[in-house]
Design an enzyme around this catalytic site. Structure first.
Site, PDB file in Angstrom:
ATOM      1  CG  ASN A   1      -1.937   1.286   1.313  1.00 56.40           C
ATOM      2  OD1 ASN A   1      -2.008   1.908   0.629  1.00 56.40           O
ATOM      3  ND2 ASN A   1      -2.541   0.972   2.647  1.00 56.40           N
TER       4      ASN A   1
ATOM      5  NE  ARG B   1      -5.413   2.563  -0.903  1.00 64.88           N
ATOM      6  CZ  ARG B   1      -5.564   3.735  -0.093  1.00 64.88           C
ATOM      7  NH1 ARG B   1      -4.557   3.286   0.986  1.00 64.88           N
ATOM      8  NH2 ARG B   1      -6.352   4.412  -0.006  1.00 64.88           N
TER       9      ARG B   1
ATOM     10  CG  HIS C   1     -10.964   7.030   0.779  1.00 66.51           C
ATOM     11  ND1 HIS C   1     -11.565   8.055   1.341  1.00 66.51           N
ATOM     12  CD2 HIS C   1      -9.619   7.000   1.129  1.00 66.51           C
ATOM     13  CE1 HIS C   1     -10.635   8.852   1.797  1.00 66.51           C
ATOM     14  NE2 HIS C   1      -9.590   8.337   1.633  1.00 66.51           N
TER      15      HIS C   1
ATOM     16  CG  LEU D   1     -15.509  10.355   8.736  1.00 70.30           C
ATOM     17  CD1 LEU D   1     -16.491  10.567   9.863  1.00 70.30           C
ATOM     18  CD2 LEU D   1     -15.698  11.193   7.496  1.00 70.30           C
ATOM     19  N   GLY D   2     -10.693   9.644   7.601  1.00 70.47           N
ATOM     20  CA  GLY D   2      -9.335   9.480   8.078  1.00 70.47           C
ATOM     21  C   GLY D   2      -8.584  10.621   7.875  1.00 70.47           C
TER      22      GLY D   2
ATOM     23  NE  ARG E   1      -6.327  15.166   1.241  1.00 63.66           N
ATOM     24  CZ  ARG E   1      -6.685  13.655   1.064  1.00 63.66           C
ATOM     25  NH1 ARG E   1      -7.627  13.275   0.326  1.00 63.66           N
ATOM     26  NH2 ARG E   1      -5.641  12.788   1.603  1.00 63.66           N
TER      27      ARG E   1
ATOM     28  CG  ASP F   1      -4.388  13.916  15.347  1.00 63.70           C
ATOM     29  OD1 ASP F   1      -5.416  13.663  15.778  1.00 63.70           O
ATOM     30  OD2 ASP F   1      -3.439  13.007  15.377  1.00 63.70           O
TER      31      ASP F   1
ATOM     32  N   GLY G   1     -13.513   8.126  12.101  1.00 69.56           N
ATOM     33  CA  GLY G   1     -14.847   7.539  12.137  1.00 69.56           C
ATOM     34  C   GLY G   1     -14.667   6.389  13.272  1.00 69.56           C
ATOM     35  CD  GLU G   2     -11.344   2.351  12.214  1.00 69.95           C
ATOM     36  OE1 GLU G   2     -10.202   2.032  12.850  1.00 69.95           O
ATOM     37  OE2 GLU G   2     -11.249   2.207  10.984  1.00 69.95           O
TER      38      GLU G   2
ATOM     39  CD  GLU H   1      -8.144   1.522   3.043  1.00 69.82           C
ATOM     40  OE1 GLU H   1      -7.305   1.751   4.105  1.00 69.82           O
ATOM     41  OE2 GLU H   1      -8.448   2.200   2.208  1.00 69.82           O
TER      42      GLU H   1
HETATM   43  P1  ADP Z   1      -5.189   7.531   6.698  1.00 71.33           P
HETATM   44  O1  ADP Z   1      -6.277   8.176   5.994  1.00 71.33           O
HETATM   45  O2  ADP Z   1      -3.619   8.412   6.720  1.00 71.33           O
HETATM   46  O3  ADP Z   1      -5.021   6.066   6.860  1.00 71.33           O
HETATM   47  P2  ADP Z   1      -6.263   7.250   9.458  1.00 71.33           P
HETATM   48  O4  ADP Z   1      -7.442   6.472   9.001  1.00 71.33           O
HETATM   49  O5  ADP Z   1      -5.314   6.584  10.463  1.00 71.33           O
HETATM   50  O6  ADP Z   1      -5.611   8.023   8.195  1.00 71.33           O
HETATM   51  O7  ADP Z   1      -6.741   8.584  10.364  1.00 71.33           O
HETATM   52  C1  ADP Z   1      -5.915   9.383  11.138  1.00 71.33           C
HETATM   53  C2  ADP Z   1      -6.657  10.377  11.742  1.00 71.33           C
HETATM   54  O8  ADP Z   1      -7.582   9.847  12.493  1.00 71.33           O
HETATM   55  C3  ADP Z   1      -5.988  11.077  12.616  1.00 71.33           C
HETATM   56  O9  ADP Z   1      -5.377  12.342  11.989  1.00 71.33           O
HETATM   57  C4  ADP Z   1      -6.848  11.787  13.740  1.00 71.33           C
HETATM   58  O10 ADP Z   1      -7.480  12.708  13.208  1.00 71.33           O
HETATM   59  C5  ADP Z   1      -7.752  10.589  13.717  1.00 71.33           C
HETATM   60  N1  ADP Z   1      -7.757  10.018  15.001  1.00 71.33           N
HETATM   61  C6  ADP Z   1      -7.033   8.865  15.192  1.00 71.33           C
HETATM   62  N2  ADP Z   1      -7.231   8.584  16.370  1.00 71.33           N
HETATM   63  C7  ADP Z   1      -8.366   9.205  17.193  1.00 71.33           C
HETATM   64  C8  ADP Z   1      -8.992   9.302  18.177  1.00 71.33           C
HETATM   65  N3  ADP Z   1      -8.518   8.549  19.260  1.00 71.33           N
HETATM   66  N4  ADP Z   1      -9.855  10.168  18.420  1.00 71.33           N
HETATM   67  C9  ADP Z   1     -10.165  11.107  17.324  1.00 71.33           C
HETATM   68  N5  ADP Z   1      -9.477  11.197  16.134  1.00 71.33           N
HETATM   69  C10 ADP Z   1      -8.450  10.222  16.181  1.00 71.33           C
END
Ligand code: ADP
Length: 406
Positions: A7, A98, A186, A215-216, A247, A289, A339-340, A390
């Protein structure tokens, strides 16, 4: 059957090795035998290599910016040192990659050949940060693992089912011939979490209307009707749609004309402004973040509060748009980093949809390492928090392509 998954990001390369010799089950993802990553973001001229296999781990800093050298060093950790899990690399039966952009041509996983590589190369102008890295990964693996089948999975493929009204921009008709249209991204994640939610509910995906919210660092939503993506928020590039970490998401394009005319912006400056200096980071001035922006909000920072309010506002707008495209909603899914892990997002995102009979569980919602249904028992819409997998999904797709189920 040992399947290696790669990836590639613009400044990272992650990899996992799965052993899928066990019968395929429609259950939770199985952990990889080995995982590793290369990260070029920390120090210039160096790459950080991390690898992990069970309890064993390894961390190294290599003095190279070269992706090929980095990948070779990463694969060495499969066959030597504390994270060794294979006697030789030839035990790998297939490699899944990927690939971010597959244009309009690919709607499923494909075996990599000259035509597939040419397509990935042709699409570099549409994904300049990612497709070259993906191609390099494929070519390095071809050199190292001569004759081992390689499979490409495109982030755009799941959205190949978008109907014309959802995939076309309301610009000149000639844009379509130039490939200027909505592709969506995605897709591996949206496809996996939609299927996983259906499986957890004991339902056929073909009987459900799902809204999946990835939501990453990048954020996108997808409207999944009977297993097919019928709408999504990202478009021609992963800059479109809802607000993200750094973004902007959708904007009035007149702003760009204004910045070019009045402030002399060029394309590279706009790229940096909209991709790296906007979103939660740009509005809050704190970070991309969510955790840090939420901490600043809790400390009374007004800009951080506006950033979160705006993020939620844009997210709700996107959800409303997807629900309109679905003409109904059975399941809402949250996935990826924000999102998680963020009960605040679950609660605030869901609030306006009470009119659909969507209700979250009473009491304090908590993040969990497990996939969980956070809807109230009597909610008319189920709400799932699902950990996206993924790499696992790519390995499964490789297995399916190379050894289809009878
Ligand atoms: P990517 O899209 O690079 O794979 P991720 O899915 O790992 O990214 O998401 C990263 C983002 O998730 C971080 O920048 C942060 O905003 C958010 N995040 C991670 N852990 C937490 C948490 N415990 N609470 C709130 N937001 C979180």
């Amino acid at each position: 059957m040992k399947i290696l998954v790669l990836n590639a990001g613009s400044s990272s390369h992650k990899s996992c090795l799965f052993d899928l010799s066990q019968p395929r089950a429609d259950g939770p993802a199985q952990p990889p035998l080995w995982r590793a990553s290369l990260d070029w973001t920390h120090a210039s001229g160096q790459v950080e290599l991390s690898a992990q296999a069970g309890e064993a781990s390894l961390q190294q800093v290599l003095p190279t910016r070269d992706r090929t050298e980095g990948l070779r060093a990463m694969l060495d950790t499969l066959v030597q040192g504390p994270t060794q899990v294979l006697a030789q690399l030839q035990e790998i039966a297939a490699v899944g990659h990927r690939v971010v952009h597959g244009g309009g041509d690919y709607s499923a996983a494909v075996r990599v050949d000259g035509a597939v590589k040419a397509a990935i190369r042709r699409l570099i102008p549409l994904a300049p940060a990612h497709n070259p890295a993906n191609l390099e990964g494929i070519e390095v693996l071809e050199q190292i693992l001569d004759r081992v089948p390689q499979v490409a999975l495109f982030d755009t493929a799941f959205h190949a089912s978008l109907p014309p009204a959802a995939s076309t921009y309301p610009g000149p008709y000639g844009w379509l011939a130039q490939g200027i249209r909505r592709y969506g991204f995605h897709g591996i994640s949206h496809g996996y979490v939609a299927q996983r939610a259906a499986s957890l509910m004991g339902r056929q995906i073909t009987d459900l209307k799902l809204l999946t919210c990835h939501l990453g660092n990048g954020c996108s939503l997808a409207a999944v009707d009977q297993g097919l993506s019928v709408d999504t928020t990202m478009g021609f590039t992963p800059l479109d749609g809802v607000m993200m970490g750094s973004r902007c998401g959708s904007l009035d394009p007149g702003i760009l004309i204004h910045l070019i005319r009045q402030q002399g912006y060029n394309a590279d400056q706009l790229d940096t402004l909209l991709n790296r200096e906007s979103g939660l980071k740009g509005v809050s001035g704190v970070s991309n973040d969510l955790r840090l922006v939420m901490a600043a909000m809790a400390a009374g920072d007004g800009r951080a509060t506006l950033a979160i309010d705006l993020f939620i506002h844009r997210l709700r707008q996107g959800m409303g748009a997807m629900i309109a495209s679905l003409a109904g909603l059975d399941v809402l899914v949250f996935t990826a980093g924000m999102g998680e892990n963020s009960p605040l997002i679950w609660q605030r995102a869901c609030q306006p949809f009470a009119y659909l009979g969507l209700r979250l569980r009473q009491g304090e919602l908590q993040r969990s390492g497990q996939d969980q249904d956070i809807a109230a028992p009597d909610s008319r819409v189920r709400v799932w928090v699902i950990h996206t997998q993924e790499e696992w999904a790519i390995a499964q797709a490789c297995l399916e392509l190379l050894h289809p189920a009878p």
